[in-house]
Design a protein around this motif. Sequence first.
Motif, short mmCIF file in Angstrom:
data_model
loop_
_atom_site.label_atom_id
_atom_site.label_comp_id
_atom_site.label_asym_id
_atom_site.label_seq_id
_atom_site.Cartn_x
_atom_site.Cartn_y
_atom_site.Cartn_z
N LYS A 61 44.67 2.85 194.03
CA LYS A 61 44.91 4.26 194.39
C LYS A 61 43.87 5.19 193.81
N THR A 62 43.39 4.94 192.60
CA THR A 62 42.56 5.92 191.90
C THR A 62 41.09 5.57 191.81
N GLU A 63 40.73 4.30 192.04
CA GLU A 63 39.34 3.90 191.78
C GLU A 63 38.67 3.17 192.94
N SER A 64 39.34 2.19 193.52
CA SER A 64 38.66 1.30 194.46
C SER A 64 39.14 1.39 195.90
N GLY A 65 40.40 1.78 196.12
CA GLY A 65 40.95 1.70 197.47
C GLY A 65 41.12 0.26 197.89
N PRO A 66 41.03 -0.05 199.17
CA PRO A 66 41.17 -1.44 199.63
C PRO A 66 40.13 -2.39 199.05
N SER A 67 38.99 -1.85 198.60
CA SER A 67 37.95 -2.72 198.04
C SER A 67 38.32 -3.24 196.67
N ILE A 68 39.56 -3.05 196.25
CA ILE A 68 40.01 -3.62 194.99
C ILE A 68 39.87 -5.13 195.00
N VAL A 69 39.92 -5.73 196.19
CA VAL A 69 39.73 -7.19 196.26
C VAL A 69 38.32 -7.56 195.80
N ILE A 70 37.34 -6.70 196.11
CA ILE A 70 35.98 -6.92 195.63
C ILE A 70 35.90 -6.66 194.13
N SER A 71 36.63 -5.66 193.66
CA SER A 71 36.65 -5.36 192.22
C SER A 71 37.16 -6.56 191.44
N PHE A 72 38.22 -7.18 191.92
CA PHE A 72 38.75 -8.36 191.24
C PHE A 72 37.77 -9.53 191.31
N LEU A 73 37.04 -9.64 192.40
CA LEU A 73 36.04 -10.70 192.52
C LEU A 73 34.94 -10.51 191.49
N ILE A 74 34.43 -9.28 191.37
CA ILE A 74 33.38 -9.01 190.38
C ILE A 74 33.89 -9.25 188.96
N ALA A 75 35.10 -8.77 188.68
CA ALA A 75 35.68 -8.97 187.36
C ALA A 75 35.88 -10.45 187.06
N ALA A 76 36.30 -11.20 188.07
CA ALA A 76 36.51 -12.63 187.88
C ALA A 76 35.20 -13.35 187.57
N LEU A 77 34.12 -12.97 188.27
CA LEU A 77 32.82 -13.59 188.00
C LEU A 77 32.37 -13.30 186.57
N ALA A 78 32.58 -12.05 186.13
CA ALA A 78 32.21 -11.70 184.75
C ALA A 78 33.04 -12.49 183.75
N SER A 79 34.31 -12.68 184.05
CA SER A 79 35.18 -13.44 183.15
C SER A 79 34.82 -14.91 183.13
N VAL A 80 34.42 -15.44 184.28
CA VAL A 80 34.04 -16.85 184.35
C VAL A 80 32.83 -17.12 183.46
N LEU A 81 31.91 -16.15 183.37
CA LEU A 81 30.74 -16.33 182.51
C LEU A 81 31.17 -16.58 181.06
N ALA A 82 32.11 -15.76 180.58
CA ALA A 82 32.64 -15.97 179.23
C ALA A 82 33.43 -17.27 179.16
N PHE A 249 42.45 -15.51 189.43
CA PHE A 249 41.69 -14.76 190.43
C PHE A 249 42.36 -14.82 191.79
N LEU A 250 42.78 -16.00 192.20
CA LEU A 250 43.44 -16.14 193.51
C LEU A 250 44.71 -15.29 193.57
N ALA A 251 45.46 -15.27 192.45
CA ALA A 251 46.68 -14.47 192.42
C ALA A 251 46.37 -12.97 192.50
N TYR A 252 45.43 -12.50 191.68
CA TYR A 252 45.06 -11.08 191.71
C TYR A 252 44.49 -10.69 193.08
N PHE A 253 43.63 -11.52 193.61
CA PHE A 253 43.02 -11.25 194.92
C PHE A 253 44.10 -11.17 196.00
N GLY A 254 45.00 -12.16 196.01
CA GLY A 254 46.04 -12.19 197.04
C GLY A 254 47.01 -11.03 196.93
N VAL A 255 47.44 -10.72 195.72
CA VAL A 255 48.40 -9.62 195.53
C VAL A 255 47.76 -8.28 195.89
N SER A 256 46.54 -8.04 195.46
CA SER A 256 45.89 -6.77 195.78
C SER A 256 45.63 -6.63 197.27
#
Length: 569
Positions: A61-82, A249-256
């Motif tokens: 609602k406040t930051e990404s809109g429907p592109s939240i699925v992309i936001s979770f993808l980017i966040a997941a990639l950053a988390s996978v690095l760690a 990631f699959l859960a966050y992506f699917g729910v969003s």
Amino acid sequence: MISCGPVQSFAQCLIRRKTVTADSIQETNLCRCLSTIDLIALGVGSTLGAGVYVLAGEVAKTESGPSIVISFLIAALASVLAGLCYAEFGARVPKTGSAYLYSYVTIGEFLAFITGWNLVLSYVIGLLSFGAKESTTVNKIFTAINGLVLVFVIIGGCIKGNIYYWNIPAEMLVNITAETRNLSSTINITSDYGAGGFMPYGFSGTLTGAATCFYAFVGFDCIATTGEEVKNPQKSIPVGIIASLLICFLAYFGVSAALTLMMPYYLLDTKSPLPGAFEYVEWSAAKYFVSVGSLCALSTSLLGSMFPLPRILYAMARDGLMFGVLAKLSKRQTPVVATAIAASISAVMACLFDLKTLVDMMSIGTLLAYTLVASCIIILRYQPNFSKNVDVELNEEKQSRQTTEAPQGGFSFSSLVIPLPFATQQSSNIVTCCVALIVILCCILSGMAKFRLESIVAAETGSIGCLVPVLLISAVTTFIIWRQPQNKVKASFLVPCLPFLPMFSILVNIYLMMQLSADTWIRLSVWMALGLLIYFCYGIRHSLEGQHHRDCSLPSPFENAKPAEDERV
């Protein structure tokens, strides 16, 4: 106890490293009872908590809109690095201690204590006093229920979703804004909900959402604290970390995706988006099912965050850096005293700070640990003769033929780009210095991105003049690290694309730390001051590694362990 004496010896005390032998990896006073499934459930439960029921709606609602699925993808990639860095360390050094232990065997005691003390801050929200097996059994039940609820949500989104909500016209958003403000005209009205389309807040909004979504993946590192309680840690820990991150990631992506398809993103309730979405599609009864899932998610999140803290304190106390009473175990072979004392700390902090403050403090502690682990994995891979003590699926006969002595001629600039074909102490020192420089450069880049981004985008001379030298030095430093020979030790899991992936992880973590408020950094400073007081008044004098080396000479963590009778002061 030991006396460090001169300043040089005192400095050597700060950078002495923990010796981990092949025999000590298998030795443990804890109960080895956890399987790979237990670790996956623990990682998923601690990561996929109640945030999946709240965070997606707020960010959409406040930051990404429907592109939240992309936001979770980017966040997941950053988390996978760690996660990749944690996975390799878990395969190499499967002992209790997580990032604290990894820092201790790689970069020294002082930074290891800093890491462990910040992990205590990260996990201070809750604790667990049951046995490990009982805890993971309860966790698996709640995680399974939570998973079923999320599958139901995703299926519901597929059935009742409308792809139109991913491409809402800008004119409609302007009209909605006018109605919300009780205006009769839409002339000179700017939409409160972005410019419409899949990325209504632009790509910058998607990146901002990714920074928020990154914290949704915090928690998987609790798996790394279970090294001495896992039946087959070298394989179970890497699989547990990577599998839990993938599932989350699959859960966050699917729910969003389901959430933004069931109703327009601007109508989402930031406090309870999923029940509101099912009300919107006239599936009112489903909200009770969702409530059960959120309760289970909260329970598993608490269990996951409560599990690691006593084990971190136990590991630090066992090494002599914290008070010895914290290393006492119960009949169930769990650190009961560490649990009780840490529970008291948690209660006090919960009374003193609100939830937002605690979350920010948790985030900064976790990100600092991620940064140190990524730095340590680079240093570790370029250190000579690692297998001499840590036996991880290596052909010892081949390794024994490797020469690890530094060249007799000493340091030369040619060794920076044309090193020997095998790892030496000199090449290891070069990499260590370069990693330290990379961390400093990442801090500079992150600061520029936070405070000078607009001027950089506008190509202002001053900002570009500062940016270009930093980028050039970063490129040269990265090239020097890449040219150095790596250790030939093989583990059951290795981070790919070294050193580039860990370096990118360092940059991402430092950038996210820079986004936190000044108040959070002040609280961190107070917490660190308390930790340093404990270390310099107690830990440095009671360190077991210090007792092994009376003269505080800098030990290599990869030298053969001395007989026990020779190690005592």
